[in-house]
Write a protein that holds these residues in place. Structure first.
Motif, PDB file in Angstrom:
ATOM      1  N   ARG A   7       0.833  -1.211   0.000  1.00  0.00           N
ATOM      2  CA  ARG A   7       0.000   0.000   0.000  1.00  0.00           C
ATOM      3  C   ARG A   7       0.866   1.258   0.000  1.00  0.00           C
ATOM      4  NH1 ARG A   7      -2.009  -0.202   4.874  1.00  0.00           N
ATOM      5  NH2 ARG A   7      -0.371   1.213   5.535  1.00  0.00           N
ATOM      6  N   ASP A   8       1.892   1.278   0.863  1.00  0.00           N
ATOM      7  CA  ASP A   8       2.769   2.452   0.940  1.00  0.00           C
ATOM      8  C   ASP A   8       3.514   2.688  -0.371  1.00  0.00           C
ATOM      9  OD1 ASP A   8       1.896   2.688   3.550  1.00  0.00           O
ATOM     10  OD2 ASP A   8       3.774   1.965   4.447  1.00  0.00           O
TER      11      ASP A   8
ATOM     12  N   LEU B 122       2.478   1.892  -3.422  1.00  0.00           N
ATOM     13  CA  LEU B 122       1.518   2.442  -4.389  1.00  0.00           C
ATOM     14  C   LEU B 122       1.185   3.893  -4.059  1.00  0.00           C
ATOM     15  CD1 LEU B 122      -0.828  -0.659  -4.624  1.00  0.00           C
ATOM     16  CD2 LEU B 122       0.754   0.145  -6.400  1.00  0.00           C
ATOM     17  N   ALA B 123       0.985   4.187  -2.781  1.00  0.00           N
ATOM     18  CA  ALA B 123       0.629   5.550  -2.371  1.00  0.00           C
ATOM     19  C   ALA B 123       1.759   6.536  -2.660  1.00  0.00           C
ATOM     20  CB  ALA B 123       0.261   5.571  -0.893  1.00  0.00           C
TER      21      ALA B 123
ATOM     22  N   ALA C 200       1.422   7.312  -6.321  1.00  0.00           N
ATOM     23  CA  ALA C 200       0.164   8.008  -6.625  1.00  0.00           C
ATOM     24  C   ALA C 200       0.139   9.428  -6.088  1.00  0.00           C
ATOM     25  CB  ALA C 200      -1.011   7.211  -6.069  1.00  0.00           C
ATOM     26  N   ASP C 201       0.778   9.642  -4.950  1.00  0.00           N
ATOM     27  CA  ASP C 201       0.726  10.951  -4.290  1.00  0.00           C
ATOM     28  C   ASP C 201       1.869  11.887  -4.656  1.00  0.00           C
ATOM     29  OD1 ASP C 201      -1.564  10.029  -3.061  1.00  0.00           O
ATOM     30  OD2 ASP C 201      -0.561   9.491  -1.189  1.00  0.00           O
TER      31      ASP C 201
ATOM     32  N   LEU D 165      -6.817  -2.780  -2.857  1.00  0.00           N
ATOM     33  CA  LEU D 165      -5.975  -1.642  -3.246  1.00  0.00           C
ATOM     34  C   LEU D 165      -6.054  -1.334  -4.741  1.00  0.00           C
ATOM     35  CD1 LEU D 165      -2.781  -2.594  -1.171  1.00  0.00           C
ATOM     36  CD2 LEU D 165      -4.594  -0.972  -0.545  1.00  0.00           C
TER      37      LEU D 165
ATOM     38  N   LEU E 112      -6.099   2.411  -5.752  1.00  0.00           N
ATOM     39  CA  LEU E 112      -4.795   3.020  -5.489  1.00  0.00           C
ATOM     40  C   LEU E 112      -3.768   2.559  -6.515  1.00  0.00           C
ATOM     41  CD1 LEU E 112      -2.993   4.787  -3.723  1.00  0.00           C
ATOM     42  CD2 LEU E 112      -2.663   2.797  -2.220  1.00  0.00           C
TER      43      LEU E 112
ATOM     44  N   ARG F 102      -4.351   4.450  -9.705  1.00  0.00           N
ATOM     45  CA  ARG F 102      -3.845   5.823  -9.573  1.00  0.00           C
ATOM     46  C   ARG F 102      -2.331   5.860  -9.688  1.00  0.00           C
ATOM     47  NH1 ARG F 102      -5.361   7.512  -4.197  1.00  0.00           N
ATOM     48  NH2 ARG F 102      -3.685   9.009  -4.512  1.00  0.00           N
ATOM     49  N   SER F 103      -1.652   4.880  -9.098  1.00  0.00           N
ATOM     50  CA  SER F 103      -0.185   4.873  -9.162  1.00  0.00           C
ATOM     51  C   SER F 103       0.295   4.613 -10.582  1.00  0.00           C
ATOM     52  CB  SER F 103       0.411   3.874  -8.172  1.00  0.00           C
ATOM     53  OG  SER F 103       0.217   2.551  -8.588  1.00  0.00           O
TER      54      SER F 103
END
Length: 143
Positions: A34-35, A37-38, A41-42, A88, A91, A94-95
């Motif tokens: 998750r981290d 991918l985030a 994405a962010d 996920l 997410l 988005r990534s």
């Protein structure tokens, strides 16, 4: 050695990240994915190639758990079981979109070589991860 092919695990960064996933406790593995991918994405500024490579690999691990998904690379993917990542999907999409959007170092690097094949790989992951719309047949009657 760097990058040796267009697959999501065909580079040192992704292979190392999969090793890190194997080294993590079973409870921490989902959070690491998750981290990863985030982080991609962010990213608002220029996306670093290493972050992009890690995100593509994490998205590929998730896609492997979806119908039609390809299994992770037998040598460079994780050796230990990957927890359920299917929650996920948004997410991961988005990534991948961020990896494919300027400014992205990975996008720039692939534009210099076999970009069409790499794009096909990433877009294949996107297709596997994208929700599929089921259309019901119409009866032809109006209401």
């Amino acid at each position: 050695m760097g990058t040796w092919d267009v697959g999501p695990f065909d580079n040192d960064t992704a292979a190392d990240r999969c090793g890190n996933l194997d080294d993590a406790s079973p409870d921490a593995r989902r959070g690491l994915a998750r981290d990863t991918l985030a982080r991609a994405a962010d990213t608002a500024d220029r996306l670093d190639a290493d972050i992009g490579d890690e995100a593509v690999a994490a998205a590929a691990l998730l896609a492997a758990q979806c119908p039609g998904g390809e299994p992770a690379h037998p040598h460079y993917g994780p050796k230990l079981p990957v927890p359920d990542l299917t929650g996920l999907r948004a997410l991961a999409l988005r990534s991948l979109d961020r990896v494919l959007t300027e400014p992205s170092e990975l996008l720039e690097l692939w534009a210099e070589s076999d970009g069409d094949s790499w794009h096909a790989t990433v877009n294949g992951l996107r297709s596997t991860l994208a929700p599929h719309v089921i259309r019901l047949p119409t009866t032809g009657r109006s209401r």
